[in-house]
Design a protein around this motif. Structure first.
Motif, PDB file in Angstrom:
ATOM      1  N   ARG A  42      52.784 -94.127  15.232  1.00 33.46           N
ATOM      2  CA  ARG A  42      51.355 -95.029  15.403  1.00 33.46           C
ATOM      3  C   ARG A  42      50.597 -93.990  16.245  1.00 33.46           C
ATOM      4  N   LYS A  43      49.269 -93.480  15.946  1.00 34.83           N
ATOM      5  CA  LYS A  43      48.502 -92.592  16.671  1.00 34.83           C
ATOM      6  C   LYS A  43      47.676 -93.309  17.845  1.00 34.83           C
ATOM      7  N   PRO A  44      47.747 -92.385  18.999  1.00 34.08           N
ATOM      8  CA  PRO A  44      46.566 -93.098  19.850  1.00 34.08           C
ATOM      9  C   PRO A  44      45.389 -93.061  19.619  1.00 34.08           C
ATOM     10  N   LEU A  45      44.512 -94.041  20.048  1.00 35.36           N
ATOM     11  CA  LEU A  45      43.069 -94.281  19.905  1.00 35.36           C
ATOM     12  C   LEU A  45      42.355 -93.009  20.168  1.00 35.36           C
ATOM     13  N   ILE A  46      42.641 -92.478  21.225  1.00 40.29           N
ATOM     14  CA  ILE A  46      42.013 -90.966  21.712  1.00 40.29           C
ATOM     15  C   ILE A  46      43.132 -90.173  22.069  1.00 40.29           C
ATOM     16  N   ARG A  47      43.099 -88.670  21.691  1.00 35.78           N
ATOM     17  CA  ARG A  47      43.791 -87.719  22.079  1.00 35.78           C
ATOM     18  C   ARG A  47      42.740 -86.519  22.400  1.00 35.78           C
ATOM     19  N   LEU A  48      42.989 -86.131  23.780  1.00 36.04           N
ATOM     20  CA  LEU A  48      42.380 -85.015  24.261  1.00 36.04           C
ATOM     21  C   LEU A  48      43.186 -84.294  24.333  1.00 36.04           C
ATOM     22  N   TRP A  49      43.349 -82.890  23.976  1.00 37.29           N
ATOM     23  CA  TRP A  49      44.293 -81.956  24.242  1.00 37.29           C
ATOM     24  C   TRP A  49      43.755 -80.451  24.402  1.00 37.29           C
ATOM     25  N   GLY A  50      44.817 -79.642  25.027  1.00 35.96           N
ATOM     26  CA  GLY A  50      44.317 -78.303  25.223  1.00 35.96           C
ATOM     27  C   GLY A  50      45.466 -77.214  25.401  1.00 35.96           C
ATOM     28  N   GLU A  51      44.996 -76.045  24.942  1.00 37.94           N
ATOM     29  CA  GLU A  51      46.100 -74.894  24.705  1.00 37.94           C
ATOM     30  C   GLU A  51      45.745 -73.695  25.222  1.00 37.94           C
ATOM     31  N   VAL A  52      46.536 -73.095  26.149  1.00 39.31           N
ATOM     32  CA  VAL A  52      46.100 -71.669  26.677  1.00 39.31           C
ATOM     33  C   VAL A  52      47.039 -70.609  26.584  1.00 39.31           C
ATOM     34  N   SER A  53      46.467 -69.368  26.509  1.00 37.34           N
ATOM     35  CA  SER A  53      47.563 -68.372  26.336  1.00 37.34           C
ATOM     36  C   SER A  53      47.060 -67.139  27.084  1.00 37.34           C
ATOM     37  N   THR A  54      48.012 -66.354  27.704  1.00 33.58           N
ATOM     38  CA  THR A  54      47.510 -65.245  28.282  1.00 33.58           C
ATOM     39  C   THR A  54      48.059 -64.018  27.651  1.00 33.58           C
ATOM     40  N   GLY A  55      48.238 -64.139  26.475  1.00 35.72           N
ATOM     41  CA  GLY A  55      48.793 -63.048  25.724  1.00 35.72           C
ATOM     42  C   GLY A  55      49.625 -63.619  24.433  1.00 35.72           C
ATOM     43  N   ASP A  56      50.319 -62.778  23.689  1.00 37.43           N
ATOM     44  CA  ASP A  56      51.044 -63.340  22.868  1.00 37.43           C
ATOM     45  C   ASP A  56      52.494 -63.813  23.273  1.00 37.43           C
ATOM     46  N   MET A  57      52.786 -63.476  24.602  1.00 39.86           N
ATOM     47  CA  MET A  57      54.168 -63.815  24.869  1.00 39.86           C
ATOM     48  C   MET A  57      54.134 -65.253  25.906  1.00 39.86           C
ATOM     49  N   PHE A  58      53.012 -65.719  26.104  1.00 39.63           N
ATOM     50  CA  PHE A  58      52.922 -66.951  26.940  1.00 39.63           C
ATOM     51  C   PHE A  58      51.906 -67.793  26.490  1.00 39.63           C
ATOM     52  N   TYR A  59      52.391 -69.231  26.352  1.00 41.39           N
ATOM     53  CA  TYR A  59      51.518 -70.283  25.836  1.00 41.39           C
ATOM     54  C   TYR A  59      51.831 -71.346  26.532  1.00 41.39           C
ATOM     55  N   THR A  60      50.858 -72.427  26.920  1.00 41.65           N
ATOM     56  CA  THR A  60      51.109 -73.746  27.330  1.00 41.65           C
ATOM     57  C   THR A  60      50.200 -75.004  26.906  1.00 41.65           C
ATOM     58  N   ALA A  61      50.642 -75.935  26.670  1.00 36.17           N
ATOM     59  CA  ALA A  61      49.616 -77.062  26.058  1.00 36.17           C
ATOM     60  C   ALA A  61      50.243 -78.265  26.458  1.00 36.17           C
ATOM     61  N   ALA A  62      49.129 -79.185  26.823  1.00 33.67           N
ATOM     62  CA  ALA A  62      49.228 -80.635  26.933  1.00 33.67           C
ATOM     63  C   ALA A  62      48.239 -81.491  26.611  1.00 33.67           C
ATOM     64  N   ASP A  63      48.353 -82.982  26.423  1.00 38.75           N
ATOM     65  CA  ASP A  63      47.430 -83.606  25.739  1.00 38.75           C
ATOM     66  C   ASP A  63      47.259 -84.858  26.934  1.00 38.75           C
ATOM     67  N   ILE A  64      45.991 -85.549  26.815  1.00 41.46           N
ATOM     68  CA  ILE A  64      45.937 -86.967  27.430  1.00 41.46           C
ATOM     69  C   ILE A  64      45.639 -87.986  26.460  1.00 41.46           C
ATOM     70  N   LEU A  65      46.421 -89.162  26.414  1.00 41.45           N
ATOM     71  CA  LEU A  65      46.223 -90.008  25.311  1.00 41.45           C
ATOM     72  C   LEU A  65      45.549 -91.495  25.838  1.00 41.45           C
ATOM     73  N   TYR A  66      44.754 -92.059  25.091  1.00 41.02           N
ATOM     74  CA  TYR A  66      44.414 -93.373  25.453  1.00 41.02           C
ATOM     75  C   TYR A  66      44.961 -94.204  24.211  1.00 41.02           C
ATOM     76  N   ARG A  67      46.297 -94.952  24.655  1.00 42.71           N
ATOM     77  CA  ARG A  67      46.870 -95.656  23.708  1.00 42.71           C
ATOM     78  C   ARG A  67      47.569 -96.779  24.346  1.00 42.71           C
ATOM     79  N   TYR A  68      47.851 -97.945  23.558  1.00 40.98           N
ATOM     80  CA  TYR A  68      48.444 -99.145  24.132  1.00 40.98           C
ATOM     81  C   TYR A  68      50.277 -98.585  24.403  1.00 40.98           C
TER      82      TYR A  68
END
Length: 574
Positions: free
Chosen positions: A131-157
């Motif tokens: 089941r999907k959350p009511l709200i999902r706020l997400w973000g991704e960042v990279s400093t080049g081809d070799m590095f990547y990070t991501a995370a999300d914030i959820l509002y769900r029961y």
């Protein structure tokens, strides 16, 4: 000024400049996996690496094996769609290799079912994890081809709600105080969910106003990844599945919640090596992390693709229970069963074979062995194993790709079950009670591999349809037979889980056998061809379940009950 910034934000979302990133992990829910699987079948190739999710560089490598000129019009459309999804990468690119993405997704889901006796997530086909959350706020960042990070914030029961009905683990543990190989040190004050509010109610939705039911598990997905064209290292919390199966993987299945993993992968056109460390939760007297015991699941898979039509995966895996962390045990090439210490280790051997017999025709199978009698070893412990075999036929029609499949799975009664260490995981979810001072962590016990564990016969037949413009859908029928064994039942004939797993019966065990039938249809439709921004998708799933108990002595059926379960939703991604 406020109007200017609002307008600028809209322009950025509508006119992004996409950046490719090798280290980016593609979420397992992405359609790219079914798209590339279909392209391989249409190209007479055995399935690509079945360890999912992939990095962007892996997906690019696997897609490069496809000769788009040999595909039909439908195949080329899917090829171009998959290529765009890989190369799109992150949304905005700046100077010096810096790129980022971000967005917010609103999902409104409605649930309906006809029988309130089906009141836990185990009795629903579409569980809490789907089941999907009511709200999902997400973000991704990279400093080049070799590095990547991501995370999300959820509002769900949460998985455990204030209005759920609870019991105590003392009511379901074995006579010597265990659930699986987890010792229950505080059985009188450790609750578990007997009946769930969000699965019990006839009408429900993912919209809720009681903030005491808020899920504290966020970010739900969090990725730290560093890698290049042929390698990757990541420390992540993500949804994972290892193995090709429509019923469920025997090694690591995706039915449970997102897993924490430390993962190292090396890959090329002929070989992929995956080394995965999966830390596991433990139980303590106060249900929090104040224990000296730890558990970790170590997986290493060797995926060979010497021939285009054949792929072979070999895997030696172990759950390690420790109080002192010995770094020597982390050698990924070490075979843990050689330590001969079953109070600390339990190994699971795994093999998987995928063969493309002809264009669109594939057969596949997997076999897992938890316990087998070795030379000079006693027969006190019962053998424990499981296998699945299946076939697929993929073809193009109606401007899309159809895949018809049929698969059979059988597990012995004591697969995943041992006295010292087993392949059961416990996940703890924070729960707030009826007043702000009453709270705790609620445990949920699950198998790491196949969702229903040992003691099962399962047959599943279905068909999927993949359209490059509108999305995909699936319909299937599943028959299952389950014996008396469960997570809460002892693996020992005397009912003591501290003693060895020695039940000798064959599948299905017991006098009364659970028999179930599931008829399901589900699908998701994207409206991107009609409206490029925002991203709007509609989806639904309808499941009919019939359950009864079959008495093997009298050859009679009892306690027959059914439920029709409906889930409908719409998502808007900005």
């Amino acid at each position: 000024m406020k109007f200017f910034f609002a307008l600028l934000s809209c322009i950025l979302f509508i006119f992004p400049v996409f950046a490719s990133v090798d280290a980016r992990f593609i979420e397992k829910e992405s359609p790219i996996y079914s798209e590339i699987d279909a392209l391989y079948a249409l190209s007479s190739l055995a399935s690509p690496n079945t360890n999912r999710p992939w990095t962007e560089s892996q997906a690019r490598l696997y897609l490069s094996k496809i000769d788009s000129n040999s595909l039909s019009d439908e195949g080329r459309a899917i090829y171009e769609k998959a290529k765009r999804e890989i190369e799109d990468g992150l949304r905005w690119e700046y100077e010096d290799g810096f790129s980022l993405s971000g967005g917010i997704t609103f999902s409104n889901e409605f649930y309906f079912h006809t029988n309130s006796d089906f009141d836990t997530e185990e009795e629903w086909v579409r569980s809490w994890n789907d089941r999907k959350p009511l709200i999902r706020l997400w973000g991704e960042v990279s400093t080049g081809d070799m590095f990547y990070t991501a995370a999300d914030i959820l509002y769900r029961y949460g998985r455990a709600a204030m209005e759920d009905n609870y019991g105590l683990l003392k009511d379901v543990m074995t006579s010597d105080g265990y659930i699986g190989s987890y010792e229950i040190t505080a059985p009188d004050n450790t609750p578990y969910v007997i009946s769930s509010k969000y699965f019990r109610e006839k009408y429900a939705s993912n919209f809720y106003t009681n903030t005491q039911n808020f899920s504290f598990i966020w970010p739900r997905r969090a990725v730290f990844s560093f890698g290049g064209e042929r390698w990757n290292f990541s420390f992540s919390r993500d949804r994972m599945k290892l193995g090709k199966s429509h019923i469920g993987s025997l090694l690591v299945d995706d039915h449970s919640d997102y897993a924490d993993t430390i993962r190292t992968t090396f890959f090329n056109k002929y070989f992929t090596y995956d080394w995965i460390l999966m830390p596991l939760n433990v139980l303590t007297s106060d249900s929090e992390d104040t224990t000296t015991e730890g558990r970790i699941y170590m997986i290493h898979t060797l995926d060979f693709r010497i021939f285009d039509r054949v792929s072979l995966k070999l895997s030696e895996n172990v759950v390690w229970k420790y109080s002192v962390f010995d770094l020597g045990y982390l050698n990924p090439s070490f075979f843990f069963h050689n330590l001969n210490n079953r109070s600390m280790f339990n190994a699971l051997a795994y093999i998987e074979l995928n063969i493309a017999l002809a264009k669109g025709v594939n057969i596949y199978g997997q076999y897992a062995m938890d316990q087998a009698r070795a030379p000079h070893e006693g027969n006190g412990q019962s053998d424990a194993w499981g296998f699945s075999v299946g076939g697929e036929y993929t073809f193009t029609a109606l401007k899309g790709v159809f895949t018809f499949y049929s698969e059979y799975l059988l597990t012995s009664p004591l697969l995943y079950r041992r006295d010292g260490v087993d392949f059961i995981k416990v996940s703890r979810y924070y729960h707030q009670g009826s007043d702000n001072d009453t709270y705790g962590h609620i445990p949920f016990f699950e198998y790491i591999g196949y969702r229903y564990g040992g003691d099962t016969n399962t047959l599943k037949t279905g068909i999927t349809y993949l359209n490059p413009i509108w999305g995909e859908c699936e319909a299937y029928i599943q028959l299952m037979e389950h014996g008396d064994m469960s997570i809460y039942k002892s693996h020992n004939i005397n009912g003591k889980n501290k003693d060895e797993a020695n039940i000798k019966e064959s599948t299905p065990t017991g006098k009364d056998v659970l028999r179930a039938i599931i008829i399901s249809i589900k699908g998701e439709v994207s409206l991107s061809s009609l409206l490029s921004w925002p991203g709007i998708s509609m989806y639904g799933e309808a499941d009919w379940i019939g359950v009864s108990t079959f008495n093997k002595e009298n050859k009679t059926y009892n306690d027959f009950k059914t439920d029709f379960q409906l889930s409908l939703g719409v998502s808007i991604a900005i």
